[in-house]
Design a protein around this motif. Structure first.
Motif: not given
Length: 394
Positions: A382-386
């Motif tokens: 959610l935060v980094n798109g990983n």
């Protein structure tokens, strides 16, 4: 055409009686697994063209919730069979699919000897498939061989002489295979999750399924397996809720200062039961939501309707949704199984009721994967798109 949900409910009604006693006395459920074998439930996810049901992943989740509520050890012993079906559908060649999935349609059951105790990290495999003259042999040892004592066919993970991962499909009675009932966990006591010893086990080339490429190719199998683990936890929690409700009606006594003459009217007992119900049913809803995502991912990958980044994005999102369900089912199962005792007090701890099996089962089963890493995977997505790791645990 078989209605596999109806079948699961019929089986559950036969499996549930004696579940508490089997746990207390550590009686392996051979009879119960034989019922499942004979019923044909093992063909639920086998493709229709191979005489199976090809049911949805939502139906799979509901089947395992139903069976786990009746006896979570039986449900967990069956889990590797359903995992093997997905591996075969995605990874095996056509001839292997016809042979092994066809065997499942003919009411054979499989299980898996995968995990080992050796190695620095979880998941390391040291069992070797190697040449001995003009033949292939398998050597090594496994632990956590859940369900193998009940199975007709075993899926054994190994590495070949080049260091590549493989699955080997073998009849359980193949010479050189020794199955031990040495599982001594505090919960899930009768899953037959013991050791498998492999000593110069003869292997035919057609029994070998190359696996290495799937360590680099994102797939739906991990999410499918995790979904079943979630379902088992929900079943455990629902069984504990049923016992809490029944105890509230017939077993509990009110405290004097409650102002009521029956425990069933005590506001704090009613509050506790309401809390348990909301927790486990909320998690159940999240598991069913996740099942819809897994079903879309499975059918998309198996049918080849997407590829490349579009497929990877779908599979990653599915893993995240299942990770959320895994967190919820873990927390809810443990919560319900612990707070059950707040309904009835000290009397509920008596060994004759064996209510502690619910918590022991939930606590044991929920250690199967590191839930902390599910939180991390969700946050990183959610935060980094990983995307989460490519592994059969996501």
């Amino acid at each position: 055409m078989t209605d596999y949900l109806v079948l699961a409910n019929e089986l559950a009604s036969q499996i549930q009686p004696g579940a508490a006693e089997r746990d207390a006395r550590r009686i392996l459920p051979h009879e119960q697994l034989d019922l499942i074998r004979g019923s044909g439930l093992g063909a639920a996810r086998v493709p229709v063209e191979l005489d199976g049901g090809d049911v949805s992943q939502l139906d799979v989740a509901r089947i395992f919730i139903t069976l786990a509520k009746a006896d979570p050890s039986v449900a967990q012993a069956l889990f590797p069979h359903f995992a093997t079906v997905e591996h075969l559908r995605l990874i095996a060649n056509e001839e292997q699919q016809r042979r092994y999935l066809g065997a499942f349609a003919e009411r054979q059951l499989s299980s898996g000897a995968i995990a080992e105790r050796s190695g620095k990290f979880r998941g390391e495999i040291h069992t070797r498939l190697e040449r001995d003259g003009d033949r292939l042999v398998l050597n090594g040892s496994k632990f956590y061989s859940t369900g193998c004592l009940f199975a007709d066919l075993l899926k054994i993970q190994a590495v070949d002489e080049a260091g590549n991962a493989v699955y080997v499909m073998l009849p359980a009675d193949t010479p050189g295979i020794t199955l031990l009932d040495d599982w001594d966990g505090m919960g899930q006591r009768v899953t037959a999750s013991g050791s498998t010893l492999l000593e110069n086990v003869p292997v035919l080339p057609e029994q070998v399924i190359p696996l290495a490429q799937w360590y680099q190719r994102r797939n739906y199998i991990g999410a499918s397996a995790q979904l079943i683990h979630c379902a088992i936890d929900i079943g455990i929690g629902l069984a504990a809720l049923d016992d809490a409700v029944q105890w509230s009606r017939t077993g509990a006594r009110p405290v004097r200062e409650s102002g009521v003459d029956q425990a069933r009217n005590d506001p704090y007992i009613l509050h506790t039961v309401g809390d348990l119900s909301a927790a486990i049913h909320g998690a159940e809803a999240l598991v069913e939501k996740a099942a819809l995502s897994v079903d879309l991912a499975a059918r998309t990958q198996l049918q080849g309707t997407l590829d490349g980044e579009a497929l990877d994005a779908l599979l990653a999102r599915t893993s995240i949704v299942v990770a959320e369900a895994k967190i919820a089912s873990t927390r809810a199962a443990l919560h319900v199984c612990e707070r059950l005792y707040e309904v009835g007090g000290a009397a509920t701890t008596q060994s004759r009721y064996n209510f502690d099996r619910h918590w022991r089962n939930a606590r044991t089963h929920t250690t199967h994967d590191a839930v902390a890493y599910k939180y991390k995977a969700i946050g990183d997505y959610l935060v980094n798109g990983n995307y989460p790791p490519i592994a059969f645990t996501y």
